[in-house]
Write a protein that holds these residues in place. Structure first.
Motif, PDB file in Angstrom:
ATOM      1  N   PHE A  48     -14.069 -63.508  42.769  1.00 31.05           N
ATOM      2  CA  PHE A  48     -13.566 -62.301  42.122  1.00 31.05           C
ATOM      3  C   PHE A  48     -12.321 -61.821  42.865  1.00 31.05           C
ATOM      4  O   PHE A  48     -12.322 -60.812  43.563  1.00 31.05           O
ATOM      5  CB  PHE A  48     -14.666 -61.227  42.093  1.00 31.05           C
ATOM      6  N   ARG A  49     -11.242 -62.589  42.695  1.00 32.61           N
ATOM      7  CA  ARG A  49      -9.975 -62.306  43.350  1.00 32.61           C
ATOM      8  C   ARG A  49      -8.887 -62.221  42.291  1.00 32.61           C
ATOM      9  O   ARG A  49      -8.917 -62.947  41.294  1.00 32.61           O
ATOM     10  CB  ARG A  49      -9.649 -63.396  44.373  1.00 32.61           C
ATOM     11  N   GLU A  50      -7.908 -61.340  42.513  1.00 29.71           N
ATOM     12  CA  GLU A  50      -6.890 -61.048  41.505  1.00 29.71           C
ATOM     13  C   GLU A  50      -5.877 -62.195  41.378  1.00 29.71           C
ATOM     14  O   GLU A  50      -4.733 -62.089  41.815  1.00 29.71           O
ATOM     15  CB  GLU A  50      -6.150 -59.747  41.856  1.00 29.71           C
ATOM     16  N   ALA A  51      -6.328 -63.308  40.793  1.00 30.67           N
ATOM     17  CA  ALA A  51      -5.462 -64.463  40.591  1.00 30.67           C
ATOM     18  C   ALA A  51      -5.887 -65.180  39.317  1.00 30.67           C
ATOM     19  O   ALA A  51      -7.078 -65.236  38.980  1.00 30.67           O
ATOM     20  CB  ALA A  51      -5.542 -65.417  41.789  1.00 30.67           C
ATOM     21  N   ARG A  52      -4.913 -65.740  38.610  1.00 36.58           N
ATOM     22  CA  ARG A  52      -5.158 -66.327  37.291  1.00 36.58           C
ATOM     23  C   ARG A  52      -6.237 -67.398  37.316  1.00 36.58           C
ATOM     24  O   ARG A  52      -7.032 -67.520  36.366  1.00 36.58           O
ATOM     25  CB  ARG A  52      -3.842 -66.912  36.742  1.00 36.58           C
ATOM     26  N   GLU A  53      -6.300 -68.191  38.392  1.00 38.29           N
ATOM     27  CA  GLU A  53      -7.258 -69.304  38.404  1.00 38.29           C
ATOM     28  C   GLU A  53      -8.714 -68.856  38.433  1.00 38.29           C
ATOM     29  O   GLU A  53      -9.618 -69.658  38.177  1.00 38.29           O
ATOM     30  CB  GLU A  53      -6.982 -70.235  39.590  1.00 38.29           C
ATOM     31  N   PHE A  54      -8.958 -67.576  38.720  1.00 44.85           N
ATOM     32  CA  PHE A  54     -10.330 -67.082  38.778  1.00 44.85           C
ATOM     33  C   PHE A  54     -10.710 -66.259  37.548  1.00 44.85           C
ATOM     34  O   PHE A  54     -11.795 -65.680  37.500  1.00 44.85           O
ATOM     35  CB  PHE A  54     -10.539 -66.243  40.039  1.00 44.85           C
TER      36      PHE A  54
END
Length: 316
Positions: free
Chosen positions: A126-132
């Motif tokens: 749950f990290r603010e990046a597109r891959e997640f």
């Protein structure tokens, strides 16, 4: 003037009260009061004016000037995760947010808006990046798509823009949400009615009631919003959780302790939720911490009794 969309709803009304606590009453609340019960969230608040959400959007699209606007808190949305009318959800959540964002940027007005942890789907990161990011319903997709729309624009946007990905928020003024209200709210009602709490049996490798979520008290959500208001140099997309996953059992035990008694019954896990249920969420809080937010967040052992005190005092 401060504008709070969704200002009669759960998080929006708490932001209004948070502004009031600072002595700010020059507030325009924007909402849809088709469900008139939401007005009770503002009965003890101080605001300057109210506008229906559709009328407000027309005024924004017409380029109307509302005078000096210090900030816009955009909390209004169709928040139902079971709404599959995509045209409706995209109009209310995505297109509305785009229009208001453009209006704010054109005038240099800070724009603080509600995104959602639902954009991460089943996780587990749950990290603010597109891959997640892998939304699983229309609500999540509409929130996800605006975040995607914003990202390439942020580097060239001079005024503040912050998207807040709320995790499992609980606390005062959510009673109008009915079945969509937090487990803490439902636990209070179950304890009053029968003295027994109902939790799901084990799923996805978790034992009975041991599914874990990042539960955050709405007061902490308001604190993040007001911190951003005080720090207009901070822009970006940020998780808003505690950074700590806690089990439903922990929430239940906090409620039972507050109630001074009670028990837990574990019920069969619903078939229709298998494969579509978040058994674990935990916000990665590195981005917000790196931006300078230093305050601590309430664990459920503190936040749940605080909320249940409020419910007892205000709703009986």
């Amino acid at each position: 003037m401060y504008i709070v969309t969704g200002g009669a709803g759960f998080i929006g009304s708490n932001i209004v009260h948070g502004l009031n606590a600072r002595g700010i009453t020059d507030i325009l609340v924007v909402d849809d009061l088709t469900d008139g019960r939401k007005c009770l969230n503002l009965a003890d608040a101080h605001i300057r004016d109210y506008a229906d959400k559709d009328d407000f959007l027309r005024r924004v699209q017409a380029g109307e000037d509302f005078g000096r606007v210090e900030a816009v808190f955009h909390e209004g949305a169709c928040s139902s995760t079971t709404e599959w009318d995509g045209r409706f959800v995209m109009a209310v959540n995505y297109e509305y947010t785009k229009a208001l964002f453009g209006w704010c940027v054109e005038r240099g007005i800070p724009f603080l808006y509600a995104s959602s942890a639902s954009v991460y789907g089943m996780g587990p990161t749950f990290r603010e990046a597109r891959e997640f990011e892998r939304p699983l319903n229309m609500y999540a997709y509409s929130k996800f798509l605006f975040d995607c729309h914003l990202r390439p624009l942020l580097p060239n946007t001079r005024s503040q823009v912050a998207g807040l990905r709320y995790f499992n928020v609980y606390g005062p003024r959510e009673q109008h949400k009915g079945s969509m209200a937090s487990v803490a709210y439902h636990f209070k009602n179950q304890l009053d009615e029968s003295g027994r709490l109902r939790l799901f049996e084990g799923s996805d490798g978790y034992g009975p009631g041991e599914q874990r979520r990042d539960f955050i008290h709405v007061d902490d959500v308001v604190a993040v919003n007001l911190w951003l208001l005080d720090n207009p140099q901070v822009s970006g997309i940020f998780n808003v959780g505690t950074g700590r996953a806690q089990s439903f059992n922990e929430v239940a035990r906090a409620a039972i302790k507050w109630h001074k008694g009670g028990g837990i019954d574990y019920v069969a896990f619903p078939e229709h939720l298998k494969g579509r249920y978040q058994s674990y969420t935990q916000a990665d809080m590195d981005a917000l911490r790196a931006a300078g937010y230093a305050s601590e967040f309430m664990p459920v052992e503190v936040g749940v009794p605080k909320y249940l005190d409020w419910l007892a005092q205000n709703l009986g």
